[in-house]
Design a protein around this motif. Structure first.
Motif, short mmCIF file in Angstrom:
data_model
loop_
_atom_site.label_atom_id
_atom_site.label_comp_id
_atom_site.label_asym_id
_atom_site.label_seq_id
_atom_site.Cartn_x
_atom_site.Cartn_y
_atom_site.Cartn_z
N ALA A 23 0.82 -1.21 0.00
CA ALA A 23 0.00 0.00 0.00
C ALA A 23 0.85 1.26 0.00
O ALA A 23 2.05 1.23 0.27
N ASN A 24 0.20 2.38 -0.26
CA ASN A 24 0.85 3.65 0.01
C ASN A 24 0.33 4.15 1.35
O ASN A 24 -0.64 3.62 1.89
N SER A 25 0.97 5.13 1.92
CA SER A 25 0.64 5.53 3.29
C SER A 25 -0.78 6.07 3.45
O SER A 25 -1.34 6.02 4.54
N SER A 26 -1.40 6.53 2.37
CA SER A 26 -2.76 7.05 2.48
C SER A 26 -3.78 5.96 2.77
O SER A 26 -4.86 6.24 3.29
N LEU A 27 -3.45 4.71 2.42
CA LEU A 27 -4.36 3.55 2.52
C LEU A 27 -5.57 3.66 1.60
O LEU A 27 -6.49 2.85 1.70
N LEU A 28 -5.59 4.63 0.71
CA LEU A 28 -6.79 4.88 -0.08
C LEU A 28 -6.68 4.40 -1.52
O LEU A 28 -7.43 4.83 -2.39
N GLY A 29 -5.77 3.48 -1.77
CA GLY A 29 -5.61 2.93 -3.11
C GLY A 29 -4.53 3.67 -3.87
O GLY A 29 -4.06 4.72 -3.48
N GLY A 30 -4.10 3.06 -4.95
CA GLY A 30 -3.03 3.64 -5.77
C GLY A 30 -2.85 2.81 -7.00
O GLY A 30 -3.79 2.24 -7.52
N GLY A 31 -1.61 2.67 -7.44
CA GLY A 31 -1.31 1.88 -8.62
C GLY A 31 -0.80 0.50 -8.25
O GLY A 31 -0.76 0.13 -7.08
N LEU A 52 -10.00 3.52 9.08
CA LEU A 52 -8.68 3.55 9.73
C LEU A 52 -8.09 4.96 9.69
O LEU A 52 -7.51 5.43 10.67
N ARG A 53 -8.23 5.63 8.55
CA ARG A 53 -7.70 6.99 8.43
C ARG A 53 -8.45 7.95 9.37
O ARG A 53 -7.85 8.88 9.89
N ALA A 54 -9.72 7.70 9.58
CA ALA A 54 -10.52 8.57 10.45
C ALA A 54 -10.26 8.31 11.92
O ALA A 54 -10.61 9.12 12.77
N SER A 55 -9.62 7.17 12.25
CA SER A 55 -9.38 6.84 13.65
C SER A 55 -7.88 6.83 13.96
O SER A 55 -7.30 7.85 14.27
N LEU A 61 -0.53 5.48 7.22
CA LEU A 61 0.19 4.35 7.80
C LEU A 61 1.68 4.58 7.61
O LEU A 61 2.14 4.78 6.49
N PRO A 62 2.46 4.53 8.69
CA PRO A 62 3.91 4.74 8.56
C PRO A 62 4.61 3.62 7.79
O PRO A 62 4.18 2.46 7.82
N THR A 63 5.68 3.95 7.13
CA THR A 63 6.50 2.98 6.41
C THR A 63 6.98 1.89 7.37
O THR A 63 7.40 2.18 8.49
N GLY A 64 6.85 0.64 6.93
CA GLY A 64 7.31 -0.50 7.73
C GLY A 64 6.26 -1.06 8.67
O GLY A 64 6.46 -2.10 9.29
N LYS A 65 5.12 -0.41 8.81
CA LYS A 65 4.03 -0.88 9.67
C LYS A 65 3.00 -1.64 8.84
O LYS A 65 3.02 -1.59 7.61
N ALA A 66 2.09 -2.32 9.50
CA ALA A 66 1.05 -3.09 8.81
C ALA A 66 -0.26 -3.00 9.59
O ALA A 66 -0.24 -2.94 10.83
N VAL A 67 -1.36 -3.01 8.86
CA VAL A 67 -2.69 -2.98 9.46
C VAL A 67 -3.62 -3.80 8.57
O VAL A 67 -3.48 -3.81 7.35
N ALA A 68 -4.58 -4.48 9.20
CA ALA A 68 -5.47 -5.38 8.45
C ALA A 68 -6.86 -4.77 8.27
O ALA A 68 -7.33 -3.99 9.11
N THR A 69 -7.48 -5.17 7.17
CA THR A 69 -8.88 -4.83 6.91
C THR A 69 -9.57 -6.09 6.38
O THR A 69 -8.95 -7.13 6.20
N VAL A 70 -10.85 -5.92 6.08
CA VAL A 70 -11.61 -6.97 5.39
C VAL A 70 -11.02 -7.16 4.00
O VAL A 70 -10.27 -6.31 3.51
N HIS A 81 -2.37 -4.40 4.93
CA HIS A 81 -1.76 -3.30 4.20
C HIS A 81 -0.43 -2.95 4.87
O HIS A 81 -0.37 -2.79 6.09
N THR A 82 0.63 -2.84 4.07
CA THR A 82 1.93 -2.42 4.59
C THR A 82 2.54 -1.44 3.61
O THR A 82 2.32 -1.54 2.40
N VAL A 83 3.27 -0.48 4.14
CA VAL A 83 3.88 0.56 3.32
C VAL A 83 5.38 0.30 3.24
O VAL A 83 6.09 0.40 4.24
#
Length: 173
Positions: A23-31, A52-55, A61-70, A81-83
């Motif tokens: 992912a990119n740090s925005s978590l909102l999609g990309g290429g 996630l962005r609202a909370s 999301l910082p580089t090197g971190k990861a977070v899960a979604t559906v 998602h990881t950046v």
């Protein structure tokens, strides 16, 4: 021992417990992988990322971190998602790339995922040299994928060049 497998193909077509998104740090999609996961997974993934962005991740999301979604319409239970870091010729960022794999596996373990599919993080638009990225990825998975937690970690490579780099990294032990 956790099986490490290589597949040439489309990560969005994998049937696994968790698919990792570069992912990119925005978590909102990309290429690239990110765009494909959002397109094929459908609006549920984007909605979860917006929450996630609202909370917790208002600044992204910082580089090197990861977070899960559906996983939406993907044949998986979760998207992690990881950046990845952008490659630099003047600064060693390999610890950040290693962290992407480690944190994604940590998240997968917390979710109870036994099978995980990874792309070649940072080796596309972020220009990480493919052979080095493969070496870091394989080493990180061997180090952090505990066999009691994972039955398979799969690297899904888009083309023959990436597949060959990962096959070489696996063979080098």
């Amino acid at each position: 021992m956790t099986a490490i497998t290589l597949v040439r193909g489309d990560i969005t077509r994998q049937s696994v417990d968790a698919i990792v998104n570069a992912a990119n740090s925005s978590l909102l999609g990309g290429g690239g992988v990110d765009g494909a996961i959002h397109r094929n997974g459908g609006p549920e993934i984007l909605a979860a990322c917006r929450r996630l962005r609202a909370s917790h991740y208002g600044k992204g999301l910082p580089t090197g971190k990861a977070v899960a979604t559906v996983a939406g319409r993907l044949d998986a239970r979760h998207v992690i998602h990881t950046v990845g870091p952008v490659w630099s010729a003047t600064e060693d960022r390999s610890d950040l790339l290693t962290s992407c794999y480690r944190e994604s596996l940590r998240s997968a373990a917390e979710l109870g995922a036994r099978t995980v599919a990874f792309p070649a993080i940072s080796t596309g638009v972020y220009r990480w040299p493919l052979d080095d990225g493969a070496r870091i990825a394989v080493r990180a998975v061997r180090e952090y994928a505990a066999p009691e937690q994972f039955s398979e970690v799969r690297f899904v490579l888009f083309d023959e060049t990436a597949y060959a780099a990962f096959a070489g990294a696996l063979a080098d032990g």
